[in-house]
Scaffold this motif. Sequence first.
Motif, PDB file in Angstrom:
ATOM      1  N   LEU A 155       0.825  -1.212   0.000  1.00  0.00           N
ATOM      2  CA  LEU A 155       0.000   0.000   0.000  1.00  0.00           C
ATOM      3  C   LEU A 155       0.860   1.263   0.000  1.00  0.00           C
ATOM      4  O   LEU A 155       0.520   2.250  -0.661  1.00  0.00           O
ATOM      5  CB  LEU A 155      -0.961  -0.007   1.186  1.00  0.00           C
ATOM      6  CG  LEU A 155      -2.050  -1.079   1.127  1.00  0.00           C
ATOM      7  CD1 LEU A 155      -2.852  -1.111   2.432  1.00  0.00           C
ATOM      8  CD2 LEU A 155      -2.966  -0.858  -0.060  1.00  0.00           C
ATOM      9  N   SER A 156       1.971   1.243   0.724  1.00  0.00           N
ATOM     10  CA  SER A 156       2.876   2.397   0.730  1.00  0.00           C
ATOM     11  C   SER A 156       3.450   2.645  -0.652  1.00  0.00           C
ATOM     12  O   SER A 156       3.514   3.784  -1.115  1.00  0.00           O
ATOM     13  CB  SER A 156       4.020   2.178   1.719  1.00  0.00           C
ATOM     14  OG  SER A 156       3.553   2.190   3.031  1.00  0.00           O
ATOM     15  N   ILE A 157       3.860   1.580  -1.303  1.00  0.00           N
ATOM     16  CA  ILE A 157       4.420   1.715  -2.651  1.00  0.00           C
ATOM     17  C   ILE A 157       3.335   2.186  -3.618  1.00  0.00           C
ATOM     18  O   ILE A 157       3.592   3.002  -4.499  1.00  0.00           O
ATOM     19  CB  ILE A 157       5.060   0.390  -3.100  1.00  0.00           C
ATOM     20  CG1 ILE A 157       6.294   0.103  -2.252  1.00  0.00           C
ATOM     21  CG2 ILE A 157       5.434   0.421  -4.572  1.00  0.00           C
ATOM     22  CD1 ILE A 157       6.915  -1.243  -2.492  1.00  0.00           C
ATOM     23  N   LYS A 158       2.133   1.701  -3.426  1.00  0.00           N
ATOM     24  CA  LYS A 158       1.030   2.100  -4.306  1.00  0.00           C
ATOM     25  C   LYS A 158       0.730   3.600  -4.192  1.00  0.00           C
ATOM     26  O   LYS A 158       0.307   4.231  -5.153  1.00  0.00           O
ATOM     27  CB  LYS A 158      -0.216   1.280  -3.978  1.00  0.00           C
ATOM     28  CG  LYS A 158      -1.288   1.372  -5.023  1.00  0.00           C
ATOM     29  CD  LYS A 158      -2.392   0.380  -4.746  1.00  0.00           C
ATOM     30  CE  LYS A 158      -3.335   0.375  -5.930  1.00  0.00           C
ATOM     31  NZ  LYS A 158      -4.316  -0.685  -5.833  1.00  0.00           N
ATOM     32  N   GLN A 159       0.978   4.176  -3.018  1.00  0.00           N
ATOM     33  CA  GLN A 159       0.764   5.606  -2.838  1.00  0.00           C
ATOM     34  C   GLN A 159       1.756   6.432  -3.647  1.00  0.00           C
ATOM     35  O   GLN A 159       1.508   7.598  -3.931  1.00  0.00           O
ATOM     36  CB  GLN A 159       0.865   5.980  -1.359  1.00  0.00           C
ATOM     37  CG  GLN A 159      -0.284   5.463  -0.530  1.00  0.00           C
ATOM     38  CD  GLN A 159      -0.075   5.694   0.960  1.00  0.00           C
ATOM     39  OE1 GLN A 159       0.986   6.130   1.402  1.00  0.00           O
ATOM     40  NE2 GLN A 159      -1.095   5.383   1.733  1.00  0.00           N
ATOM     41  N   LYS A 160       2.878   5.850  -3.994  1.00  0.00           N
ATOM     42  CA  LYS A 160       3.899   6.532  -4.801  1.00  0.00           C
ATOM     43  C   LYS A 160       4.160   5.717  -6.061  1.00  0.00           C
ATOM     44  O   LYS A 160       5.291   5.342  -6.370  1.00  0.00           O
ATOM     45  CB  LYS A 160       5.162   6.720  -3.981  1.00  0.00           C
ATOM     46  CG  LYS A 160       4.876   7.541  -2.733  1.00  0.00           C
ATOM     47  CD  LYS A 160       6.096   8.124  -2.132  1.00  0.00           C
ATOM     48  CE  LYS A 160       5.653   8.879  -0.888  1.00  0.00           C
ATOM     49  NZ  LYS A 160       6.504   9.956  -0.549  1.00  0.00           N
ATOM     50  N   GLN A 161       3.085   5.449  -6.790  1.00  0.00           N
ATOM     51  CA  GLN A 161       3.158   4.574  -7.962  1.00  0.00           C
ATOM     52  C   GLN A 161       4.128   5.064  -9.019  1.00  0.00           C
ATOM     53  O   GLN A 161       4.801   4.266  -9.656  1.00  0.00           O
ATOM     54  CB  GLN A 161       1.775   4.425  -8.600  1.00  0.00           C
ATOM     55  CG  GLN A 161       0.857   3.526  -7.858  1.00  0.00           C
ATOM     56  CD  GLN A 161      -0.469   3.360  -8.583  1.00  0.00           C
ATOM     57  OE1 GLN A 161      -0.601   3.692  -9.759  1.00  0.00           O
ATOM     58  NE2 GLN A 161      -1.455   2.840  -7.882  1.00  0.00           N
ATOM     59  N   GLY A 162       4.187   6.367  -9.225  1.00  0.00           N
ATOM     60  CA  GLY A 162       5.082   6.897 -10.255  1.00  0.00           C
ATOM     61  C   GLY A 162       6.521   6.513  -9.994  1.00  0.00           C
ATOM     62  O   GLY A 162       7.236   6.062 -10.900  1.00  0.00           O
ATOM     63  N   LYS A 163       6.954   6.679  -8.759  1.00  0.00           N
ATOM     64  CA  LYS A 163       8.325   6.305  -8.405  1.00  0.00           C
ATOM     65  C   LYS A 163       8.521   4.794  -8.494  1.00  0.00           C
ATOM     66  O   LYS A 163       9.542   4.322  -8.970  1.00  0.00           O
ATOM     67  CB  LYS A 163       8.659   6.802  -7.010  1.00  0.00           C
ATOM     68  CG  LYS A 163       8.774   8.310  -6.941  1.00  0.00           C
ATOM     69  CD  LYS A 163       9.198   8.768  -5.584  1.00  0.00           C
ATOM     70  CE  LYS A 163       9.149  10.265  -5.482  1.00  0.00           C
ATOM     71  NZ  LYS A 163      10.197  10.963  -6.144  1.00  0.00           N
TER      72      LYS A 163
END
Length: 174
Positions: free
Chosen positions: A124-132
Amino acid sequence: MAFVSAYYPATFSYFFSTLANFIAAPFNGLLAEKVEEMLTGNKINDEGLMSVVKDVPRIMAREWRKLLYTLPKAIGLFLLLLIPALGQTIGPFAWFIFTAWMLAIQYCDYPFDNHKVPFNDMRLSIKQKQGKAYGFGMLVSLFTAIPILNLFIVPVSVCGATAMWVQEFKQQHT
């Protein structure tokens, strides 16, 4: 039948990489720990090598969790490839996007796991910064296609994902 043989090398390399990641997981976690210590100047784990040995079952369980997360999506994409015209048109693009996401999950997991962040929270944390995440995964995917350079991509990817952890995610999970 021709499209199946065209995707055979990619499928073989994907499963070989998965096996290699299972074997290397404890070492990649240790590498992520040392890189984070260098970047932040803070000691992550004071227990030494015995803590790594003690954590191996948890690390292997985490690798299985990633595999179980990946398999249904990979099977779905493979089935998409079986659809005439649509599969051959959309399939390669969808597979590249999927690979980028899974590589981001794979390599970002090491620093997250070092801090005992649960898999779903990490995702979920990674999904919040999908572009990166997608940018990171796409670069890793492209570099794995370059001969000789692909021999070094795993440790470089672990280091890059750890740097991303320190810059983007650490504050949120400490």
